[in-house]
Design an enzyme around this catalytic site. Structure first.
Site, PDB file in Angstrom:
ATOM      1  CE  LYS A 201     -25.392 -20.566  31.967  1.00  0.00           C
ATOM      2  NZ  LYS A 201     -25.616 -20.190  31.347  1.00  0.00           N
ATOM      3  N   GLY A 253     -15.337 -23.643  30.647  1.00  0.00           N
ATOM      4  CA  GLY A 253     -15.477 -21.961  29.835  1.00  0.00           C
ATOM      5  C   GLY A 253     -14.325 -21.263  29.845  1.00  0.00           C
ATOM      6  N   GLY A 258     -14.381 -18.640  34.988  1.00  0.00           N
ATOM      7  CA  GLY A 258     -13.637 -19.772  36.015  1.00  0.00           C
ATOM      8  C   GLY A 258     -13.065 -19.488  37.596  1.00  0.00           C
ATOM      9  CD  GLU A 275     -10.903 -29.236  32.805  1.00  0.00           C
ATOM     10  OE1 GLU A 275      -9.541 -28.530  32.463  1.00  0.00           O
ATOM     11  OE2 GLU A 275     -10.242 -29.751  34.048  1.00  0.00           O
ATOM     12  CB  CYS A 309     -10.809 -26.238  26.151  1.00  0.00           C
ATOM     13  SG  CYS A 309     -11.557 -27.624  26.273  1.00  0.00           S
ATOM     14  CD  GLN A 356     -15.792 -16.931  20.428  1.00  0.00           C
ATOM     15  OE1 GLN A 356     -16.361 -16.836  21.222  1.00  0.00           O
ATOM     16  NE2 GLN A 356     -14.676 -17.133  19.783  1.00  0.00           N
ATOM     17  CD  GLU A 410      -8.595 -20.961  25.306  1.00  0.00           C
ATOM     18  OE1 GLU A 410      -9.525 -20.064  25.654  1.00  0.00           O
ATOM     19  OE2 GLU A 410      -9.247 -21.865  24.613  1.00  0.00           O
TER      20      GLU A 410
HETATM   21  P1  ADP Z   1     -17.346 -18.104  26.432  1.00  0.00           P
HETATM   22  O1  ADP Z   1     -16.119 -16.980  26.808  1.00  0.00           O
HETATM   23  O2  ADP Z   1     -17.077 -19.847  25.778  1.00  0.00           O
HETATM   24  O3  ADP Z   1     -18.716 -18.067  26.821  1.00  0.00           O
HETATM   25  P2  ADP Z   1     -17.885 -18.540  29.506  1.00  0.00           P
HETATM   26  O4  ADP Z   1     -16.842 -18.621  30.229  1.00  0.00           O
HETATM   27  O5  ADP Z   1     -18.718 -16.461  29.545  1.00  0.00           O
HETATM   28  O6  ADP Z   1     -17.604 -18.794  27.816  1.00  0.00           O
HETATM   29  O7  ADP Z   1     -19.106 -19.097  29.468  1.00  0.00           O
HETATM   30  C1  ADP Z   1     -18.991 -20.775  29.710  1.00  0.00           C
HETATM   31  C2  ADP Z   1     -20.870 -21.093  30.961  1.00  0.00           C
HETATM   32  O8  ADP Z   1     -20.412 -19.993  32.000  1.00  0.00           O
HETATM   33  C3  ADP Z   1     -21.912 -20.718  30.004  1.00  0.00           C
HETATM   34  O9  ADP Z   1     -22.461 -21.044  30.305  1.00  0.00           O
HETATM   35  C4  ADP Z   1     -22.161 -19.233  31.090  1.00  0.00           C
HETATM   36  O10 ADP Z   1     -23.345 -18.875  30.721  1.00  0.00           O
HETATM   37  C5  ADP Z   1     -21.483 -19.051  32.336  1.00  0.00           C
HETATM   38  N1  ADP Z   1     -21.100 -17.572  32.688  1.00  0.00           N
HETATM   39  C6  ADP Z   1     -20.639 -16.757  32.143  1.00  0.00           C
HETATM   40  N2  ADP Z   1     -20.106 -15.650  33.478  1.00  0.00           N
HETATM   41  C7  ADP Z   1     -20.704 -16.407  34.820  1.00  0.00           C
HETATM   42  C8  ADP Z   1     -21.275 -16.109  36.161  1.00  0.00           C
HETATM   43  N3  ADP Z   1     -20.561 -15.162  36.565  1.00  0.00           N
HETATM   44  N4  ADP Z   1     -21.795 -16.942  37.349  1.00  0.00           N
HETATM   45  C9  ADP Z   1     -22.207 -18.214  36.737  1.00  0.00           C
HETATM   46  N5  ADP Z   1     -21.528 -18.824  34.971  1.00  0.00           N
HETATM   47  C10 ADP Z   1     -21.473 -18.327  34.326  1.00  0.00           C
END
Ligand code: ADP
Length: 508
Positions: A201, A253, A258, A275, A309, A356, A410
């Site tokens: 994903k 992410g 996380g 991570e 990161c 961003q 961050e």
């Molecule tokens: P960033 O702030 O770098 O965009 P995110 O943590 O929002 O980081 O996103 C990292 C990944 O996690 C992306 O693929 C995002 O679609 C996915 N993601 C966001 N929310 C959820 C969730 N609740 N459960 C699982 N995956 C998610």
């Protein structure tokens, strides 16, 4: 590359349109054929327009926005493919990874251009990352040939006691947009070579690049269902994490997401690896080579527009060399050319998205409000050539103290905090004063200081006379404290996550 194309999910060896919630599975919708169908699919939330962050007038393509039914189909495909895939010998699985590496190498330029158009990093950075992806696949192809267990002396002289590393099953790989090739591959390659099947994903902002990677796996002839992609928003990730058919989740992410994933995975006993963020310090000791240290600070803070990161976000400088270092740092930063990453001579691309850019500008305002001194940058580039992209100037704050928000949170953008320390002790204490612990650097010629720094800093990656953001694919990567969930990615450390140990005793 062809712009404005409609991209699909990759499920069970087929390019699949998103399955709408309200229609029978078979209907599927046709999201590829005509502009009318595309615009209907956008309105229905099945496709999303992806625009170039350096030229927001350019539509790079249309990305699928998966829902639970796509996730269901992908997990089922991966489950069905698992028994035959795990049965293959390691060197057989390795061969598929080699072929995928060859396919990426053959499309290197197109993949790199896609990455630059989709999330903004410069073409040189995208090419470097694509090469890294190829190397990752080749490294893990090598893993398919290596030992996968130990023989242990049994107390029974007629017995044979040994271990093997068994695959887990279907693994979900949830990835961010900042390394659209390297991160998916440093999860996929070990997952596959150790015998798992996978559902990727990718982040919305990196879907088209991910689709091009899928095309390479398809061309490499992987059996249907071994690798699948369900692209879309966070909800698609959440569906995957909650799916009972998913044995393990590897996530890179934000810390916020996380933590949610960790809870959801723990609730149903799935293995989970996270991570997350960093707030990485670089110490410039009084005896440092200031030229090299300034170069490292600029590269660490501003390459990839600070969207790593492992980016350097705090530079802690000993008083005696503070002014001299600051001059060098400013001169190098002012020479940075910001622009469209496809253009020659551009050193720093835009932020990856409007969201961003807003976040970065918000932190810059906060830094000023909290009393830090703005040394350079501080906003969007003033000239009109930058109007149509999410550009921000490389920004440095001085007179930052450890309590300010810009020294603690961050930012994930090109914003650097300069902190003065009266002694090495004070510098090491300031470097460690963070809830994150991903990467930490020191520039010094004193071996004692370097060893002390390596011993005392609570960070997963310690770098002596090197910038904070250097990752070698054959070595363990990961953080301490709030940066990570203890397990490590890359190198042979990946085997700990993607396999489970089986202890076998045979009596002759
Ligand atoms: P960033 O702030 O770098 O965009 P995110 O943590 O929002 O980081 O996103 C990292 C990944 O996690 C992306 O693929 C995002 O679609 C996915 N993601 C966001 N929310 C959820 C969730 N609740 N459960 C699982 N995956 C998610």
């Amino acid at each position: 590359m062809e712009l404005g194309k409609v991209y699909r999910n990759y499920i069970n060896g087929q390019w699949q349109p998103v399955i709408p919630d309200s229609e029978p599975m078979e209907a599927g919708g046709n999201q590829a054929c005509s502009p009318v169908a595309t615009s209907r699919a956008i309105t229905a939330g099945l496709l999303q327009e992806r625009r170039n962050p350096a030229r927001t007038g350019e539509i790079v393509g249309y990305a699928p926005m998966s829902g639970p039914r796509d996730v269901e189909a992908a997990v089922q495909a991966a489950q069905a493919a698992f028994p035959a895939w795990r049965r293959l010998a390691g060197p057989q699985r390795a061969r598929y990874l080699e072929r995928a590496a060859d396919e990426i190498a053959a499309r290197r330029d197109e993949i790199a251009e896609t990455m630059t158009r989709e999330m903004g990093k410069t073409l040189a950075e995208s090419l470097g990352e694509t090469d890294r992806g190829i190397a990752i696949l080749r490294y893990y192809a090598g893993e398919g040939w290596r030992k996968e267990g130990d023989v242990i002396p049994s107390t029974d002289a007629d017995g044979l006691l040994y271990t093997v590393q068994a695959p887990l099953g279907v693994v979900a790989l949830i990835t961010p947009w900042n390394f659209p090739v390297a991160i998916p591959l440093w999860k996929l390659a070990p997952a596959l070579v150790y015998g798992n099947t996978a559902v990727l994903k990718p982040a919305e902002e990196a879907t088209i690049t991910a689709a091009k990677l899928m095309a390479c796996f398809a061309a490499a002839g992987l059996p249907p269902g071994v690798v699948n992609m369900t692209a879309g928003a966070g909800a698609a990730g959440a569906s995957l994490v909650g799916h009972p058919g998913v044995a393990a989740v590897s996530f890179t992410g934000s810390e916020r997401v996380g933590r949610c994933i960790a809870v959801a995975a723990a609730q149903r006993g799935a293995k989970c690896q996270l991570e997350m963020g960093g707030k990485n310090p670089l110490i410039v000791a009084a005896d440092a080579d200031l030229e090299l240290a300034a170069e490292a600070a600029v590269n660490g803070a501003f390459r990839s527009t600070g969207q790593k990161c492992t980016a350097t976000s705090r530079v802690i400088v000993e008083s005696g060399v503070y002014d001299a270092f600051k001059l060098k740092l400013l001169a190098k930063t002012k020479a940075i050319v910001v622009g469209d990453g496809l253009e020659d001579g551009v050193w720093m691309g835009p932020c990856a998205s409007a969201k961003q850019l807003d976040t970065v500008l918000g932190y810059i305002r906060l830094g000023q409000a909290e009393g830090a001194e703005l040394l350079c940058g501080g906003g969007r580039p003033p000239d009109e050539t930058h109007e149509n992209g999410y550009f921000v100037e490389p920004t440095i704050f001085a007179r930052v103290d450890g309590t300010m928000t810009i020294a603690r949170e961050e930012i994930f953008g090109p914003v650097l905090a300069l902190i003065r320390a009266e002694s090495l002790e004070e510098a090491i204490a300031a470097a460690g004063d963070s809830e994150y612990g991903l990467s930490a650097s020191i520039y010094t010629r004193d071996i004692g200081a370097a060893l002390r720094f390596a011993r005392e800093l609570e960070a997963g990656m310690i770098r002596i006379n090197a910038e904070t953001s250097g990752v070698e694919l054959q070595a363990p990567f990961g953080g301490m404290k709030r940066s990570s969930s203890f397990s490590r990615e890359q190198g042979q450390a990946a085997a700990h996550f993607y396999t489970s140990t089986k202890t076998i005793f045979i009596k002759g």
